[in-house]
Scaffold this motif. Sequence first.
Motif, mmCIF file in Angstrom:
data_model
loop_
_atom_site.group_PDB
_atom_site.id
_atom_site.type_symbol
_atom_site.label_atom_id
_atom_site.label_comp_id
_atom_site.label_asym_id
_atom_site.label_seq_id
_atom_site.Cartn_x
_atom_site.Cartn_y
_atom_site.Cartn_z
ATOM 1 N N HIS A 185 36.866 66.678 7.753
ATOM 2 C CA HIS A 185 37.348 65.340 7.431
ATOM 3 C C HIS A 185 36.252 64.336 7.806
ATOM 4 O O HIS A 185 36.160 63.882 8.946
ATOM 5 C CB HIS A 185 38.642 65.024 8.184
ATOM 6 N N ALA A 186 35.421 63.988 6.826
ATOM 7 C CA ALA A 186 34.218 63.203 7.103
ATOM 8 C C ALA A 186 34.540 61.829 7.685
ATOM 9 O O ALA A 186 33.865 61.369 8.606
ATOM 10 C CB ALA A 186 33.403 63.045 5.815
ATOM 11 N N GLU A 187 35.573 61.165 7.140
ATOM 12 C CA GLU A 187 35.865 59.803 7.586
ATOM 13 C C GLU A 187 36.358 59.776 9.024
ATOM 14 O O GLU A 187 35.884 58.989 9.855
ATOM 15 C CB GLU A 187 36.901 59.153 6.656
ATOM 16 N N PHE A 188 37.314 60.638 9.353
ATOM 17 C CA PHE A 188 37.824 60.642 10.719
ATOM 18 C C PHE A 188 36.802 61.222 11.687
ATOM 19 O O PHE A 188 36.744 60.813 12.854
ATOM 20 C CB PHE A 188 39.148 61.403 10.809
ATOM 21 N N ARG A 189 35.983 62.155 11.208
ATOM 22 C CA ARG A 189 34.951 62.678 12.098
ATOM 23 C C ARG A 189 33.982 61.572 12.492
ATOM 24 O O ARG A 189 33.589 61.444 13.659
ATOM 25 C CB ARG A 189 34.188 63.834 11.441
ATOM 26 N N ASP A 190 33.596 60.743 11.526
ATOM 27 C CA ASP A 190 32.690 59.641 11.843
ATOM 28 C C ASP A 190 33.372 58.624 12.753
ATOM 29 O O ASP A 190 32.744 58.079 13.675
ATOM 30 C CB ASP A 190 32.221 58.961 10.561
ATOM 31 N N LEU A 191 34.658 58.375 12.529
ATOM 32 C CA LEU A 191 35.388 57.433 13.382
ATOM 33 C C LEU A 191 35.358 57.877 14.834
ATOM 34 O O LEU A 191 35.086 57.076 15.739
ATOM 35 C CB LEU A 191 36.840 57.322 12.902
ATOM 36 N N TYR A 192 35.632 59.156 15.084
ATOM 37 C CA TYR A 192 35.723 59.625 16.470
ATOM 38 C C TYR A 192 34.364 59.860 17.117
ATOM 39 O O TYR A 192 34.297 60.076 18.328
ATOM 40 C CB TYR A 192 36.605 60.871 16.548
ATOM 41 N N ALA A 193 33.304 59.798 16.337
ATOM 42 C CA ALA A 193 31.952 59.808 16.918
ATOM 43 C C ALA A 193 31.430 58.395 17.132
ATOM 44 O O ALA A 193 30.360 58.216 17.718
ATOM 45 C CB ALA A 193 30.996 60.572 16.009
ATOM 46 N N SER A 194 32.174 57.392 16.706
ATOM 47 C CA SER A 194 31.676 56.027 16.667
ATOM 48 C C SER A 194 31.755 55.334 18.019
ATOM 49 O O SER A 194 32.514 55.721 18.913
ATOM 50 C CB SER A 194 32.476 55.214 15.644
ATOM 51 N N THR A 195 30.988 54.247 18.134
ATOM 52 C CA THR A 195 31.061 53.405 19.325
ATOM 53 C C THR A 195 32.443 52.783 19.465
ATOM 54 O O THR A 195 32.979 52.677 20.574
ATOM 55 C CB THR A 195 29.991 52.303 19.248
ATOM 56 N N ALA A 196 33.035 52.388 18.353
ATOM 57 C CA ALA A 196 34.337 51.722 18.394
ATOM 58 C C ALA A 196 35.424 52.592 19.005
ATOM 59 O O ALA A 196 36.402 52.082 19.548
ATOM 60 C CB ALA A 196 34.747 51.301 16.982
ATOM 61 N N ALA A 197 35.265 53.913 18.932
ATOM 62 C CA ALA A 197 36.302 54.818 19.430
ATOM 63 C C ALA A 197 36.210 55.049 20.924
ATOM 64 O O ALA A 197 37.116 55.672 21.505
ATOM 65 C CB ALA A 197 36.207 56.160 18.700
#
Length: 596
Positions: A406-418
């Motif tokens: 899941h590319a979108e959620f994977r990027d979200l949970y690697a993000s600074t915002a998370a």
Amino acid sequence: MAAVKRIPRERGGWWHAYVCPAHGVELDHGDVLSGVFPEGGARCAYGCRVDDEAVRGAWLVLSHQAWARHLRVLAHRGEHARALAGLVEYAALYAELATERHGEAQTWMLRGRLFHQALTDAIWAVTVGHTVTTLAEASVEGLHSVLPLLDDLERSALDARGVLTGQGHLASNYTAWLNAAGAATSRAADAVRGREWGGAERWLGGEDGLYAHLRAAVADDGWEWESSTYYHGFVLRAALLALRGTDPAAVPKDVLEVLAGMTDVLAAIAAPGGVLPALHDGPYLRAPLALEWLELVALARQLFPSLAWDAVAGRAREELGAHDDGLDRELGGWFAGPPLPERAAPEPVTVFPAAGYAVLRHAGIHALLDFGPHGGSHGHRDKLSLYLYGDTTPWQPDPGQVPYAHAEFRDLYASTAAHPAFRAGDGEQAECAGRLLRADGTSVTAEVTAAYEGVRAVRKLALGGGFLVDLLTVAAEDERRLSAQLRPGVALDVQVQGTGPVRTTWYGDETLHGWHTHTPGRPVRPVARPGPGTADDPQRVRTRVDFTAVADRVTFASVYQAASAGPAVTDVRLDGDGLLTVVLADGTAERFRTED
């Protein structure tokens, strides 16, 4: 009528595709021993039914791995005929299906034969090899029929390892499992043939063997180079599985020191109640992961006893509930010699300089500061994140990661915002490393200068009398939006006071109180907004808080106190010279200075 159980007849795909495209949650496994993909599609916890080629291939991975584990459990529990029958069936199936590398694997993958990835093949092969060894030790007849399977699995592991190390990837976590697969299958084959194991030099020693891999993959502070809790345990478990029947005295001393350091890492980061923070890539909460931790603990405590193991195992078993198959309880006598001396308990402050983590344990608070290298493809953009746990409560945890497909959620949970990190503007931190400035028995200070151009951030954590102090100073070359982020994993109350610090209350099995203030004269807006919770369920809503100033320099000061600790904090003040005063209910005060 009991449900029909049968081994599936198709090759598997990539398990990370077993995720709901809408909600980002791992799909329900259904009955993985049925051999039949769920009718109508795999269920999502939010009502979706998902059925496509990638999801079916992922389910087949789960089914084949579950079947291998099931046969291993049967072998340990004395149901030898059923275990042997399953192995014989797999021998025929492998000969039919796994004649060449998987043509449907993605281009970046090291291709397997029964599955898309050679890594998945290796994990399955390790389980098969140990099942056969257990049966051979019980003198079960008929095992010669599975020798072609064992020999094929060893050859496949050797071929895949050659490709990987030929590319210069001796330190890859794949290498650990390919060596474990070769060790497990060759040891099993020799046991069936009635001879001593002859594969130690190929799979343990040698320039590409397990020992060489561990020397290359593990830093001096004990962390596997990716600095991920999951992949650290992944590699350690592979190593322990590869060493079945080995006398610890026969393992090179430096390798024993590496393994000891790896176990010390887990003991240090584990909260008193056994919670293992999901640092960097890795599932936040997943039943198969809990089974892996139980297996690792069962093996590790036979080599390096530690007081931490009981709590970690207890937590994993609680998470599993009815999914616990008890395999870990069957794994006694794993090594051919006695355990080494018990490992020392962690100190109140533990620093891992290579991985870039600091752990502070104090007055009911278990805190981790992340300042280290990015961690390669499994790293997150999370420098100077502060994670907070109680004995069993994840007040502010690392949120973990969803299945990778899941590319979108994977990027979200690697993000600074998370993450509970700092931000400059609305952009992401760069993939970078911080630096330890100083550490002693009561405090740790680290800095980051490469997360944002022209921005330096320094975070100091200090142990107070019955509380934890957090001083985060962010300085920029010019005026911009500078933020400190709270990312709770539990329900959170936020109260802005008429005067004095902002108050927070964090709930769970234990309660945490927070006081938050900042540099005088720097207006700071505390904005609470809904955001996704931890990665096991991105649809779960938690209250996120951003403390933001438009400035060229600001210090965000927080004080945390577990409800069980005392005397109670009554006030927190930060003056213009960077001196933080914490006032206590008994009339005393403690002072802490920010770091320049």
